[in-house]
Design an enzyme around this catalytic site. Sequence first.
Site: not given
Ligand SMILES: *Cc1c(COP(=O)(O)O)cnc(C)c1O
Length: 325
Positions: A56, A81, A118, A182, A185, A207, A211, A213, A276, A307
């Site tokens: 992100k 979140s 931060y 999620g 994005g 997903e 959920g 959706d 690890k 992610s």
């Molecule tokens: C936000 C997030 C997602 C999902 O990302 P979207 O862009 O909302 O689909 C997946 N993995 C992690 C670790 C995230 O923080």
Amino acid sequence: MLISENICFNDIQLAHQRIEAHVKRTPVQRSSIANQLTGAELFFKCENFQDTGAFKFRGACNALLQFSPEQKQRGVVSFSSGNHAQAIAKAARLFGIRAVIVMPHDAPEIKVAATRGYGAEIVMYDRYKEDREEIGRRLAQDQGLTLIPPYDHPHVMAGQGTSAKELIEEVGQLDYLFVPLGGGGLLSGCALAAKSLSPQCQVIGVEPEAGNDGQRSFQRGSIVHIETPNTIADGAQTQHLGNYTFPIIQQYVDAIETVSDAQLIDTMKFFANRTKMMVEPTGCLGAALAMSGKFDLRGRRVGIIISGGNVDLRRFARFVLDSEL
Ligand SMILES: *Cc1c(COP(=O)(O)O)cnc(C)c1O
């Protein structure tokens, strides 16, 4: 910030130039045991090693770097979140911008503490009773802040797409790319990058089962809204895809699949034991599906976006121990 159209691959290229100096080029890991298990060649793009512990930070930097001088001076507000909050908070501090973050009261402690650390101001809300978007919008209006949502924004999406761009530029053409989903994005940006750089690549969004959706929206052809899903994948507890993310997903994604929380825990344990790495539940979505046997990946070159890695140690321990009982 006037946004008239959706993103194209050029936006991801421009985003990459814009953020390159500020974000990490995350490592691509290989695992011989995972290759043996699937018969494929797997490439794990490790955004758990990104600044703030998740991809992100890419979208946050790309969005804030396009603020006008006036927007910079007034500040940014966001709701999240957790991982988007940390990303906005850290990027805002990096670029000298005030940040206000709307967070659920039950967000993982590690994420709340990091966001505060931060230097962001935090406004708490009840995720089962209140509407975070409304709170965010009100704060934006009252204080002249610019709202940067966690996924449904072209600058955010373009930034997230730089993860898949880096991966494919490093390892070459892929047959598959598995991406956690999620609000979309990450998936929209990565799908656009993958189809532009490796047109044969099948892009699969993943997903949590509780959920689905995204899967239902994809099948139905319109955005399906659900209640906040009950899953350990807290980064994917979104209630719907976005107005910007959905059309890109419809155009460039090949399938959306789900995995169970039990599969996520097995995958967290796999990463901890074998590679690890601490990977958070949501970060395991793509890998859990790729290693589930649902797709015949023998002989294929497979990209997997890991992610994020932000999970409380206590929570991590609880998942691992509970599943041993
Ligand atoms: C936000 C997030 C997602 C999902 O990302 P979207 O862009 O909302 O689909 C997946 N993995 C992690 C670790 C995230 O923080």
